[in-house]
Design a protein around this motif. Structure first.
Motif, short mmCIF file in Angstrom:
data_model
loop_
_atom_site.label_atom_id
_atom_site.label_comp_id
_atom_site.label_asym_id
_atom_site.label_seq_id
_atom_site.Cartn_x
_atom_site.Cartn_y
_atom_site.Cartn_z
N LEU A 294 47.80 -10.45 -35.04
CA LEU A 294 46.97 -10.88 -33.91
C LEU A 294 47.86 -11.36 -32.76
O LEU A 294 47.59 -11.08 -31.59
N ASN B 256 48.32 -9.50 -28.93
CA ASN B 256 47.41 -10.32 -28.12
C ASN B 256 47.31 -9.92 -26.65
O ASN B 256 46.23 -9.94 -26.07
N GLU B 257 48.43 -9.53 -26.07
CA GLU B 257 48.43 -9.29 -24.61
C GLU B 257 48.12 -7.84 -24.25
O GLU B 257 48.07 -7.49 -23.06
N VAL B 258 47.97 -6.99 -25.24
CA VAL B 258 47.70 -5.57 -24.95
C VAL B 258 46.23 -5.38 -24.56
O VAL B 258 45.35 -5.74 -25.34
N PRO B 259 45.97 -4.87 -23.37
CA PRO B 259 44.57 -4.66 -23.00
C PRO B 259 43.97 -3.45 -23.72
O PRO B 259 44.64 -2.45 -23.91
N THR B 260 42.72 -3.60 -24.10
CA THR B 260 42.01 -2.50 -24.77
C THR B 260 40.57 -2.45 -24.28
O THR B 260 40.10 -3.38 -23.64
N TYR C 80 34.17 -3.68 -27.60
CA TYR C 80 33.14 -3.19 -28.52
C TYR C 80 33.66 -2.25 -29.62
O TYR C 80 32.94 -1.36 -30.07
N ALA D 8 32.22 -8.24 -28.62
CA ALA D 8 32.84 -7.76 -27.39
C ALA D 8 34.32 -7.45 -27.68
O ALA D 8 34.83 -6.40 -27.33
N LYS D 9 34.99 -8.39 -28.32
CA LYS D 9 36.39 -8.16 -28.71
C LYS D 9 36.44 -7.58 -30.12
O LYS D 9 36.90 -8.22 -31.07
N ARG E 75 38.33 -5.56 -31.30
CA ARG E 75 39.72 -5.47 -31.75
C ARG E 75 40.05 -6.54 -32.78
O ARG E 75 40.91 -6.33 -33.63
N LEU E 76 39.37 -7.70 -32.68
CA LEU E 76 39.62 -8.77 -33.65
C LEU E 76 39.46 -8.25 -35.08
O LEU E 76 40.21 -8.64 -35.98
#
Lengths: 341, 341, 341, 341
Positions: C20, C24-28, C31, C238-239, C241-242
């Motif tokens: 994680l 963390n800083e990588v934009p994706t 949903y 929304a995230k 990716r978690l």
């Protein structure tokens, strides 16, 4: 063909049809806001000997169960019922459809015993995990039960006491209530039902009406905006008078009780016939449903001349069948069965 | 008292009651599995000129809307309807109760225009976020509408084409269908309805029956286990014959159309009366509901002698009121209104 | 304080948190439309040895059960489950909330036996009244069960065969699946589960993740518009990716299996301790939950130094308690228990 | 690639991840019954300046809306919302899924005006047919709205007064509440929200957390057995600490406000860039969402280097696009946009 298949196989008692004819041309307000409904409600309250009773008319039994249970339960609650209860098995999930679990319990001859309920409620609140469980929010019983059996007054009193101790309502499904009240051995009166239950319904469909059930809230406890709830469930009749007129007829000159007494008497005669002929009963039912064990050969033989219901197999050679009487059963039909056996 | 308040303020057409009396003592199977229901279904199919039609009887209009819509929609779908549609506003949330959104659209005189539907569907599928939205799964229209207005054949054809393009069913609420079919100017027949809609219902309650609606699936598209769905919604009548017998009467010797034609004729006479007396109409309705604008003073004056419905205020001094005719309206009553104005 | 209360009492396995942090800083995209989710799905499919598998991430176990069951059942269907199944008792009615009944069946050590299911389905379709009942539309099992027990490969194969015969899906709740797969005696592999079940989930929350479950549809049978269904149930992150990042970590270098094996080994050591000390087991569990019977006095005595769960009373003097191991359990803690007993 | 597509495209603020790491090995009770949740709740109550506030943690925004609305509404009630409200359009029918209608009203720049609500409620109770309609049981607003706009303190006070007059709760969806509170021109504080609303949530997911929303009931009005309701909706986290720890971090040393202020400052800088370059705004948003009108050619040109959202078409040649800032937006990225335009 002798007709003992069910108590909803003919139209309505003659007096009900006559009343519909007499009143047909009188204009009234819709949605049950008419004088016939009012009059019928008053008559029912009087018979209940309960001035705090509030009466509402609905069309059918499953509908009444669904609406009453959904209207009284909080969203996270379920309803306790015998595993043989109508709401548990034969309503196609009408209770779950409204989001509520039926908490099914063991039964004794179709009855939900007070000890069973008390034990369950006690355990529920002692369970440290009960926040992860469905809260028991009501007790449902049917009287007569699905097996035609009856609660004693003492049993009803104990069920009522347990419910009050745990502050949940007791609801009685009276689809065949008349037959219970007119049963020979019962010590339960309509006034008892209206005193011990928080809500119940007086079945019309299976006791001589074309359709209709009278839901009685017994202590001014009709849920707020109940008419809106009925509408939301798709159950509000535009011509609400159809129900009011029928129940007005049923509760005029004790027609409801007369119909019920007649059916019970016919059932007793029919039981005598079976007894005489040596047929054993599957269960002792004191109301208008008789559960008798037939040899399969006999069953097949008489089937062409008498209509009855299949209940369950006993063994390879025997079957439990159900004979039901109604307002329309005649002593000729009973004699017909005697001749057949 | 002259009675123009609604089309469900009296009992049933005489012929229906007679048929109930005649058949009363004949034993039948329960739950709509009887010969009367079968016979009525056949007659309806014939009138629809559609051998692939499948007919099911239900008790009331909101109930029919709730069950048909719930049975046809997938769980994540909603139903498109005019914002004035009965399902949008006057069914106490019966559709949402089953988990489905009513996707309300602008209307034209109570009608949902084909362009409105097409525009919405096109936009929906172009919207990149539509996965976060309720999927449109059906189009609901009422005919006549809540304002008594009618779709033209061309409008129905276009609605049907748009629905088929997007592969969703077109459902027509025919609570007052007879009045639409017997309207003087209409070019829409029952066969058209049965050809262009995927499902519709023929209203009985408001067209002379005690209760009952005939739901017609037009191309063998009854949802699987529909009887179970009806039971689950609390809508299955034990004495299903009550509905079959009534519809059998309604579809014998064109009674349904005769009742409807009579009410429309009475409405036309009543419109003539209002026109003669110089009262403007709020909306041009060609069916059995008339929306007329009265001065408040006049309204108050006649209210003691004629029953009608409040619709909405126009301004400080004027009000829209609704007059409704039915099978029971007489020309004497029309003359009574003339005398009053 | 020694910690054996449950397998969700600490954060996450160190490698998950590290992943994680790294990402963390990588934009994706939101949903769940991100590369981490895609990568994790591929890894899971590979482990399932099933190219037709489709993977979806959800947050928790009850949520997964509710959504999968609601998405797969037709509206008039219910789900068959053991009466001890999580969906039957400990999900606060989450299944009924969506309108579906849980059809509870007897169990054997927490397991739903193939014969039980077959018998029920056979009887259901033979019952002439089944149209008035909830249709069985799915079989739910948990593996390991709520008692920590496991199905054998043969039992799974038979359950799968019965389901296929009756054309209903088999769904496996794998909240603790890893512990089942790494159990010493099991003959069931992840590939078997992915071959025999129509849908199942691989539990993350109780196997080292902060949260998250991986739902696997095994033969391209994801219900249409499943994302919309997830959103409708309030379960779409929304995230997203978690979840993807955590499962990517769990399915990299066999972390999921390593975590599970460790917990099972710790449980075996703990069982040895109880055995040595002469404590009987309430049930033989081959996974990470141990059900042991303690004298009440002993139970009270050790309670201040070790955390465990109350299960149920045996008699006046004895109680069943539950000890659970996890990724975070150490052999020092096992020794701690030995010292205490 | 410059990243302005949304405020949930990266992981979490560094301090949150650090806190998760620090606390990872500490054992706690499950289901939110841990000290981190308790601590976070206390901090939030303090910031609300409301000792009667009760705080509950949930995972996502749609989930929070669904659960709060379902828990507070009586079964026959619906929720009033702007037609542009998140619950009206972008939650896939999550509210209707629980049986409740969203009563959609016209909006002004995304806001539901007090007059609109008052007018609707007044009319509803004056309508003689309101028993056939969905009862308005709550008012839902979002702050900031879906257009990034804000209510003034006076507007909030009036909405609150209208709700209290009609005795229905005011619920504020604060998915992006921080950005509203830190907006330059606002006169609304967190204490105002906690004084004027009956319930609201403080969004975590879109304000720097991995996931999580803090629902605040402002006057000890948490619905009874709320944990059971959360479980029933499939929303109870076994590792509830995941939410508690994050909100503890967010409400330590004003991190929540710092994150929000930073994003708003970045948005203001970005607006300056657009203004300088002569781009008109579609709407004046004072928070972290910017709605700007681009020529299609320009839009296509910059799309390869900057991520932003499509909002809607203006005409053939122009499009409204949405730029969103967050805790992770840097001034370098703003300069990057300036260079691009």
């Amino acid at each position: 063909m002798l007709s003992f298949g069910c108590d909803y196989n003919k139209g309505a008692h003659r007096k009900i049809l006559e009343r519909l004819l007499e009143t047909n041309e009188v204009p009234t307000a819709g949605y049950g806001m008419d004088a016939y409904c009012d009059e019928a409600k008053e008559k029912i309250k009087r018979q209940c000997q309960n001035p705090d009773a509030e009466v509402h008319f609905l069309v059918g039994g499953t509908q009444s169960n669904q609406i009453v249970i959904d209207a009284l339960l909080t969203k996270y609650q379920g309803v306790i019922a015998a595993e043989t209860g109508h709401v548990s098995t034969h309503e196609a999930g009408a209770i779950e459809f409204t989001g509520h679990k039926v908490l099914a319990m063991p039964h004794t001859d179709g009855k939900l015993m007070p000890d069973t309920v008390e034990h369950y409620l006690k355990n529920f609140y002692e369970d440290a995990n009960h926040d992860h469980m469905v809260f028991p929010g009501m007790v449902y019983i049917s009287h007569p039960t699905e097996y035609g059996t009856l609660y004693s007054l003492q049993e009803l009193e104990r069920l009522s006491a347990v419910c009050h101790e745990y502050e949940i309502p007791l609801y009685l499904d009276g689809a065949r209530l008349g037959y219970g009240l007119m049963s020979r051995g019962t010590d339960v009166t309509l006034a008892d039902v209206a005193r011990l239950c928080d809500v119940f319904y007086i079945g019309g469909t299976k006791v001589g009406a074309l359709c209709g059930e009278a839901v009685v809230f017994t202590h001014r406890n009709t849920p707020e905006h109940f008419l809106t709830t009925v509408k939301q469930h798709g159950a509000l009749l535009a011509k609400g008078r159809l129900l009011g007129i029928q129940f007005d007829a049923l509760f005029t000159d004790d027609l409801y009780f007369e119909i019920s007494r007649h059916a019970v008497e016919m059932a007793e005669l029919l039981k005598d016939v079976f007894r005489e002929k040596g047929y054993p009963f599957f269960i002792e039912s004191p109301t208008n449903q008789i559960f008798v064990i037939l040899e399969n050969q006999k069953m097949e033989a008489i089937k062409k001349q008498v209509e009855f219901g299949f209940w369950e197999k006993v063994d390879e050679d025997h079957t439990v069948v159900r004979f039901v009487t109604s307002w329309a059963t005649t002593s000729e039909e009973i004699e017909g069965v005697r001749a057949l056996l």
